[in-house]
Write a protein that holds these residues in place. Structure first.
Motif, PDB file in Angstrom:
ATOM      1  N   PHE A  87       0.826  -1.209   0.000  1.00  0.00           N
ATOM      2  CA  PHE A  87       0.000   0.000   0.000  1.00  0.00           C
ATOM      3  C   PHE A  87       0.862   1.262   0.000  1.00  0.00           C
ATOM      4  O   PHE A  87       0.458   2.313  -0.515  1.00  0.00           O
ATOM      5  N   ILE A  88       2.089   1.177   0.539  1.00  0.00           N
ATOM      6  CA  ILE A  88       3.009   2.309   0.482  1.00  0.00           C
ATOM      7  C   ILE A  88       3.530   2.488  -0.943  1.00  0.00           C
ATOM      8  O   ILE A  88       3.635   3.614  -1.450  1.00  0.00           O
ATOM      9  N   THR A  89       3.827   1.383  -1.602  1.00  0.00           N
ATOM     10  CA  THR A  89       4.242   1.464  -3.005  1.00  0.00           C
ATOM     11  C   THR A  89       3.134   2.063  -3.856  1.00  0.00           C
ATOM     12  O   THR A  89       3.374   2.906  -4.728  1.00  0.00           O
ATOM     13  N   GLU A  90       1.917   1.637  -3.579  1.00  0.00           N
ATOM     14  CA  GLU A  90       0.775   2.181  -4.327  1.00  0.00           C
ATOM     15  C   GLU A  90       0.626   3.676  -4.089  1.00  0.00           C
ATOM     16  O   GLU A  90       0.334   4.455  -5.006  1.00  0.00           O
ATOM     17  N   LEU A  91       0.841   4.116  -2.844  1.00  0.00           N
ATOM     18  CA  LEU A  91       0.661   5.519  -2.493  1.00  0.00           C
ATOM     19  C   LEU A  91       1.786   6.399  -3.025  1.00  0.00           C
ATOM     20  O   LEU A  91       1.539   7.486  -3.556  1.00  0.00           O
ATOM     21  N   THR A  92       3.036   5.930  -2.895  1.00  0.00           N
ATOM     22  CA  THR A  92       4.191   6.779  -3.193  1.00  0.00           C
ATOM     23  C   THR A  92       4.891   6.440  -4.505  1.00  0.00           C
ATOM     24  O   THR A  92       5.638   7.262  -5.029  1.00  0.00           O
ATOM     25  N   GLY A  93       4.674   5.222  -4.999  1.00  0.00           N
ATOM     26  CA  GLY A  93       5.423   4.771  -6.173  1.00  0.00           C
ATOM     27  C   GLY A  93       6.801   4.250  -5.829  1.00  0.00           C
ATOM     28  O   GLY A  93       7.581   3.887  -6.725  1.00  0.00           O
ATOM     29  N   ILE A  94       7.148   4.195  -4.527  1.00  0.00           N
ATOM     30  CA  ILE A  94       8.461   3.715  -4.094  1.00  0.00           C
ATOM     31  C   ILE A  94       8.368   2.226  -3.786  1.00  0.00           C
ATOM     32  O   ILE A  94       7.559   1.808  -2.952  1.00  0.00           O
ATOM     33  N   GLY A  95       9.197   1.425  -4.467  1.00  0.00           N
ATOM     34  CA  GLY A  95       9.191  -0.013  -4.260  1.00  0.00           C
ATOM     35  C   GLY A  95      10.528  -0.526  -3.767  1.00  0.00           C
ATOM     36  O   GLY A  95      11.491   0.239  -3.568  1.00  0.00           O
ATOM     37  N   ASP A  96      10.603  -1.831  -3.592  1.00  0.00           N
ATOM     38  CA  ASP A  96      11.826  -2.440  -3.070  1.00  0.00           C
ATOM     39  C   ASP A  96      13.028  -2.156  -3.961  1.00  0.00           C
ATOM     40  O   ASP A  96      14.157  -1.965  -3.463  1.00  0.00           O
ATOM     41  N   GLU A  97      12.810  -2.112  -5.282  1.00  0.00           N
ATOM     42  CA  GLU A  97      13.937  -1.881  -6.181  1.00  0.00           C
ATOM     43  C   GLU A  97      14.495  -0.465  -6.031  1.00  0.00           C
ATOM     44  O   GLU A  97      15.690  -0.219  -6.288  1.00  0.00           O
ATOM     45  N   ASP A  98      13.690   0.482  -5.583  1.00  0.00           N
ATOM     46  CA  ASP A  98      14.169   1.858  -5.412  1.00  0.00           C
ATOM     47  C   ASP A  98      15.082   1.996  -4.208  1.00  0.00           C
ATOM     48  O   ASP A  98      16.061   2.759  -4.236  1.00  0.00           O
TER      49      ASP A  98
END
Length: 973
Positions: A87-98
């Motif tokens: 849900f944080i990735t969905e909100l911010t666009g920041i994922g594990d690869e970043d």
């Protein structure tokens, strides 16, 4: 969806204030603020969650800002040492690869600390960012010093008080600065632009106000103090003093209206009341009539004219109505026009009472302005609410002079925001403001009937509450809520103007609200606030003692005040013992894992040892309250000779009123002999909780209305989309007391919706669902809900009757649905219902699990909502104290009350689905009792659609999927 400034403004904002807000972004480009143009740091962070102890940073961004110029930038991803939640990735666009390979938290914070140096930090909702940053830097660091963090969110509430919200993303969109995206690197740029706008907003405050706010609560460490002082110094000069009376008088202006008369004095006297004729209504609601000019896409509706005619007939014949008007009838304008015409031709005031603020605002800021523009003579109207909805100007100014401290800096910011609000608002109340009430109680900001000084107050001429009341006495239509209508009834009609013709909208909730207003309670938290209000250093007794000290002849009063403080301390000790003992009543309640329980106080409870022990302390408590109450009344009598003590008398009088109410409730509940009431306890098993209370609630609201309301009224029109259980008005008529009036005095009317429910609403009844009490039910429900969501791809609202069931289903399904690309939200505790509503309306692919607050008053037209799922029929709790008490006194209680109430609740929930003539969707009723119990058909026959499909889960999902595909094909064509 982009938020515009107009959408953010509280409805009713004065035009000059709107113009000023609209020019702020442009003025901010060239504005200069003197010494405050030194360099400081604007900062934002992104995290894996909301808890600084369990979650971690994933991005930090900061800029150094000197005036309007960015002199340096800093940004970095942060490796949290764990997976980034979806849900944080969905909100911010920041994922594990970043974040993979990025600096860890310690390294990133070290670099940030070096970048910040000794500069002051600005952040939006600064306490959140600081909680994550401060724990990883040295104690001597600026980042660890709370006094060096400026919260732009607090400043926004002071600078822009007429905005409904102050989130960074909406502010940046509204003022046209760099877009906020929930990425720290973007949000910092957005805040740089908004910061300049906020400084312009502060510079626009009335002369002396910024300096006054900056000087409040001098012993507190409050970082905004320096900002306010420096901006004030750059625009005001040092000798400017703020006058709230002058600011309010300039804002309020004058409104010339003719005084209304009491309809009871007109009828049968020199002048008879003039009716609204049916032929003029036919013209007004016709294809070329008044309403056609008000609405560009107006289509005459037979149902709307029928309702307007019924309202007009009720007004003319001095009779009452219960009108169920289905969705799409246009009921608001069906009653507003007859009321306005009747009011104007008779020079009387008519009233409309609503359950929700949403409807009241719709009438106040949308429907009535249109009607005002369309009628040749216009229409005058005002919204009127109770004392606790308006800030008291006297109390606000007194707060600015108090030398006290708060644990939370939001308290002084709130006082500042309220002062700014009352200077920008000719009319208005607190309801639309985003207030947290941390550190300050409502009692400290709002007056009450007991502590209001009325004409003796130095702000009476410019008071928000009394200003609204003065306008109400001259208005054609007064808008209020159910609560104030029934408070006025209790106060022998001493609050509202003499309104004899009422429309009570959303009347399905009328009985419950009346019962709430007519209840008597003894509550731990409220009694504690009363005692604190007497005993604290800034409390009523200490304040009067300070004010009386220098006065000639006041020494006996000072001595009495000191004695009374000792009485208050003795009461505090007994009250603490009482509310500690009340926890023992939990042993008498049904065993459950819930913290909060209700306990019906019946003969069994009154004969128990826990109640006996509590009653013994209650006797002592009542004695202490009575003694303190008497002492305070003696003080008020003696103090009346001193004009200098007028204000402190008012503050003490308010607390004396609270003591009187507590004493009356305590005696009523522990005596227990008044059979007009049901008695119960609301308890929290947790020892640290202070929300326990005892309640005496009126059982038969209809009897009260029969005795207290109808004799004072000429016509009362009750209306709602859901008044009848099917075609039967019996349940509502009993609750409203209409069934005890003569038959010719009232009439029940059902007006069907003009919408094509048969075509637009499909009702699905799963045939493979176990009964709700079955062990297999949750698994079957989970499978049904999952398949429906997958078939529709979202846009589904599931309405639960129980929080635990909802949260368990959410935990079960959020992962599997996310894997299918469906975003699911849940109305968990602490999550803003408004935020959920807004998010649901903005995202057509979103689905929501929600509770009672979404069963009514939630409109999501179009493809935003394509399906409503109701897992269980909304029967009330069988151990509800009112139901149990009625069971002792009446036969067939379940049929008379529980069944029709559940039917009406189900109709309300189903009504969420179709909100316009073009809406379509599916209603899934997952309770197998609809197919297996005798009352199932009663529920189904009450629904507006007869298009029913009894299918198994797989077939329902297949049908929904096919419907979705057909809809997409239609869009493509």
């Amino acid at each position: 969806m982009t938020t515009t400034l107009q959408e953010l403004l509280i409805p009713g904002t004065d035009r000059d204030v709107v113009a000023r807000y609209e020019s702020m972004a442009e003025r901010a480009k060239d504005a200069r603020f003197g010494v405050f143009e030194e360099e400081y740091v604007v900062l934002d962070t992104e995290t894996t969650g909301f808890s600084p102890t369990r979650d971690s940073l994933i991005e930090i961004a900061a800029v150094r800002l000197s005036g309007a110029e960015v002199t340096a930038r800093f940004s970095t991803f942060v490796d949290p040492g764990r997976a980034v939640p979806p849900f944080i990735t969905e909100l911010t666009g920041i994922g594990d690869e970043d974040v993979r390979g990025a600096p860890d938290v310690a390294q990133a914070l070290g670099e940030l600390d070096a970048f910040v140096g000794t500069r002051t930090v600005i952040a939006h909702n600064a306490s959140f960012d600081r909680s994550f940053v401060a724990q990883g830097v040295p104690l001597a660091s600026t980042l660890g010093d709370e006094g060096r963090w400026i919260d732009s969110l607090e400043l926004a509430r002071i600078a822009l008080p007429r905005l409904r919200e102050h989130k960074l993303e909406t502010l940046s969109a509204a003022f046209g600065v760099h877009a906020s995206t929930h990425r720290a690197i973007d949000d910092v740029e957005a805040l740089c632009g908004i910061w300049r706008v906020l400084l312009v907003g502060i510079s626009d405050l009335p002369p002396g106000l910024a300096s006054l706010i900056a000087g409040m609560f001098p012993r507190m460490t409050w970082p905004l103090r320096a900002v306010l002082s420096q901006v004030a110094g750059s625009v005001e000069g040092s000798d400017v003093r703020f006058s709230l009376a002058k600011a309010r008088a300039a804002r309020e202006g004058a409104q010339q209206l003719r005084q209304k008369v009491d309809a009871l004095e007109l009828d049968g006297g020199i002048l008879d009341l003039k009716a609204v004729e049916s032929d003029e209504l036919e013209r007004a609601y016709g294809p070329d009539g008044l309403l056609a000019g008000m609405y560009g896409s107006f289509e005459p509706r037979r149902e709307q004219l029928l309702m307007a005619t019924e309202v007009a007939e009720a007004l003319a014949s001095h009779t009452h109505r219960a009108i169920e008007a289905g969705t799409g009838v246009g009921k608001s304008m069906a009653y507003l026009l007859p009321l306005a015409l009747f009011s104007q031709r008779n020079q009387v005031c008519c009233g409309v009472a609503t359950k929700t603020n949403a409807l009241l605002d719709q009438l106040m800021y949308h429907e009535l302005p249109r009607l005002d523009a369309a009628l040749p003579e216009g229409v005058s109207y005002v919204a009127l609410k109770g004392y606790d909805h308006y800030p008291c100007l006297r109390k606000l100014m007194n707060l600015t002079r108090e030398d006290r401290t708060f644990k939370d800096t939001s308290a002084p910011a709130m006082v500042g925001a309220l002062l700014s609000f009352v200077c920008q608002s000719a009319r208005g109340d607190l309801d639309p403001l985003p207030l947290s009430w941390r550190g300050l109680s409502r009692h400290e900001v709002c007056a009450s009937a007991d502590d209001c000084l009325h004409h003796r107050c130095r702000f009476n001429h410019c008071c928000l509450l009394h200003g609204a009341r003065r306008v109400a006495r001259k208005a054609d239509i007064v808008l209020t809520n159910h609560a104030l209508l029934f408070c006025d009834m209790e106060a022998d009609n001493g609050i509202l103007p003499p309104v004899r013709q009422w429309v009570i909208d959303e009347a399905h909730g009328m009985e419950a609200e009346a019962r709430s207003q007519l209840s008597c309670t003894v509550e731990s938290r409220l009694l504690g606030q009363t005692v604190t209000g007497l005993l604290s250093a800034s409390g009523a007794l200490a304040t009067m003692e300070r004010d009386a000290g220098p006065l000639d002849g006041a020494s006996p009063l000072v001595a009495k005040l000191r004695e009374t403080r000792e009485e208050a301390r003795a009461l505090s000790a007994v009250a603490e013992s009482f509310f500690s003992q009340i926890k023992d009543l939990c042993t008498l309640a049904e065993q459950s894992s819930y913290h909060q329980v209700e306990l019906w106080i019946d003969a069994r409870v009154r004969d128990s040892s826990p109640w006996g022990a509590l009653a013994s302390i209650a006797s002592s408590l009542a004695g202490r309250i009575e003694k303190l109450w008497g002492a305070c009344r003696d003080i008020l009598s003696y103090a009346a000779q001193f004009e200098e003590l007028t204000e402190s008398q008012g503050d003490l009088a308010g607390l004396v009123g609270e003591l009187r109410e507590a004493l009356g409730a305590l005696n009523l509940i522990f005596d227990g002999s008044d059979e007009a009431f049901v008695y119960y306890a609301e308890l929290d098993r947790r020892t640290e909780s202070s929300y326990d209370r005892l309640v005496a609630a009126r059982i038969d609201i209809g009897e009260v209305l029969l005795e207290r309301l109808y004799p004072e009224m000429m016509s009362v029109v009750f209306t709602s989309a859901t008044l009848a259980a099917g075609e039967d008005f019996g349940y509502f008529a009993r609750g409203a007391g209409l069934d005890r009036l003569d038959a010719e005095q009232w009439k029940a009317v059902r007006i069907e919706s003009s919408y094509d429910f048969e075509h637009n609403m499909a009702v699905y009844l799963p045939t493979d669902m176990p009964e709700p009490r079955s062990l297999d039910y949750r698994d079957a429900l989970g499978e049904l809900v999952r398949k429906v969501h997958v078939a529709l791809g979202g846009s589904t609202l599931t309405l639960f009757t129980n929080r635990r069931d909802m949260e368990e289903m959410y935990e079960r399904l959020k992962g599997p649905l996310a894997a299918e690309g469906v975003t699911l939200r849940c109305q968990t505790k602490g999550f803003s219902a408004k935020r959920l509503r807004d998010e649901f309306l903005e995202n057509e692919a979103l689905s929501l699990f929600a509770l009672r607050s979404f069963w009514e008053g939630f409109d999501a037209p179009g493809d935003t909502l394509r399906c409503v799922i109701i897992p269980k029929l909304p029967f009330g709790k069988p151990n509800d104290p009112l139901i149990q008490e009625r069971g002792l006194r009446e036969r067939n209680v379940w049929k008379l009350y529980a069944l029709p109430e559940a039917i009406i609740d189900l109709k309300q929930a189903a009504g969420r689905l179709i909100r316009s003539s073009t809406d379509s969707g599916s209603l899934i009723l997952a309770d197998s009792r609809l197919l297996t119990k005798w009352y199932g058909r009663t529920f189904l026959d009450a629904l507006p659609s007869r298009q029913r499909h009894a299918l198994d889960t797989a077939a329902i999902a297949e049908a929904l999927g096919q419907g979705r595909s057909a809809g997409h094909q239609g869009d493509d064509d």
